[in-house]
Design an enzyme around this catalytic site. Sequence first.
Site, short mmCIF file in Angstrom:
data_model
loop_
_atom_site.label_atom_id
_atom_site.label_comp_id
_atom_site.label_asym_id
_atom_site.label_seq_id
_atom_site.Cartn_x
_atom_site.Cartn_y
_atom_site.Cartn_z
N ARG A 18 -11.28 21.27 32.37
CA ARG A 18 -11.41 21.32 30.72
C ARG A 18 -12.38 20.31 30.39
O ARG A 18 -13.24 20.30 29.58
CB ARG A 18 -10.05 21.20 30.04
CG ARG A 18 -9.05 22.27 30.35
CD ARG A 18 -7.85 22.05 29.82
NE ARG A 18 -7.30 20.71 30.41
CZ ARG A 18 -6.13 19.97 29.78
NH1 ARG A 18 -6.02 20.19 28.75
NH2 ARG A 18 -5.69 18.97 30.59
N ASN A 36 -5.23 24.42 29.09
CA ASN A 36 -4.34 24.99 30.35
C ASN A 36 -3.42 26.00 30.05
O ASN A 36 -2.58 25.55 29.08
CB ASN A 36 -3.82 23.79 31.15
CG ASN A 36 -5.05 23.10 31.91
OD1 ASN A 36 -6.02 23.41 32.37
ND2 ASN A 36 -4.50 21.68 32.54
#
Length: 89
Positions: A18, A36
């Site tokens: 990320r 996530n």
Amino acid sequence: MRKVKILVSGRVQGVYFRLFTQNKAKHFNIKGSATNLPDGRVEIIAESDNMTIEKFIKWCHKGPITARVDHVEITELQHDEALTSFEIK
């Protein structure tokens, strides 16, 4: 403007996927988010012009060196309201 949802599967959690995605999005001036998911995938929402989105999708197929991308799924989204930044959720 184009807005897409990108679902990335493989070894993409716990490897700073990320954060690398956010850095790449900022480099391309893409707005959106990276999250996530409970099933181990990363969901990316990305908004920019078509050519920039295509470059970003190409990067998502590879990801950072710490990750292993097995599959990428792209869904076109309605461009309803403009996003203002790229966030990690």
